[in-house]
Design a protein around this motif. Structure first.
Motif: not given
Length: 134
Positions: A113-114, A109-111, A106-107, A14-16, A18
């Motif tokens: 998304s949030r 990209k995750s951020e 990856r971080q 989930e962290e890496s 979507t």
């Protein structure tokens, strides 16, 4: 495909990754094109593209069908936990610099998304406030 316990690769966690990353990864692992997946699910190609690009999400019935077609669990598609892919086999050894950049990508990209989710909530609040103001 195996149980993803986070003991090995966290490529699709989930962290890496979507939802769209996991859909695309599972589809590609089967050698399936977006067009083929769309036909199997009875949706338009644009719909599959939207899912893989995280622009939209499928309804529950399509999610269930997709999990079956891709041979992964619905939970893995949603959050990376459960039966799914472990991630690509890394045949090459990456230097520390490259690994650091990949981790940061990856971080970010995750951020993103949030932040996109947060922006959607704010837009809804703004529309609601504008309706009340009018």
């Amino acid at each position: 495909m195996s149980e993803n316990n986070n003991s090995g690769s966290d490529w699709y966690s989930e962290e890496s990754a979507t939802f769209g990353d996991r859909v695309a990864g599972a589809r590609e692992a089967l050698g399936m094109t977006q067009t083929e997946l769309a036909k199997r699910l009875g949706v338009k190609l644009q719909t599959v593209r939207g899912w893989e690009e995280d622009i939209s999400e499928p309804r529950a019935n399509k999610l269930q069908m997709m999990a079956g077609v891709l041979n992964v669990s619905m939970m893995w598609l949603l959050n990376g936990h459960g039966d799914g892919l472990d991630g690509p086999v890394e045949d090459v050894t990456l230097s520390g610099d490259i690994r650091a950049v990949l981790t940061e990508v990856r971080q970010v990209k995750s951020e993103m998304s949030r932040l996109s989710d947060r922006l959607g909530v704010l837009e809804k609040r703004l529309r609601h406030a504008l309706k009340e103001h009018a």
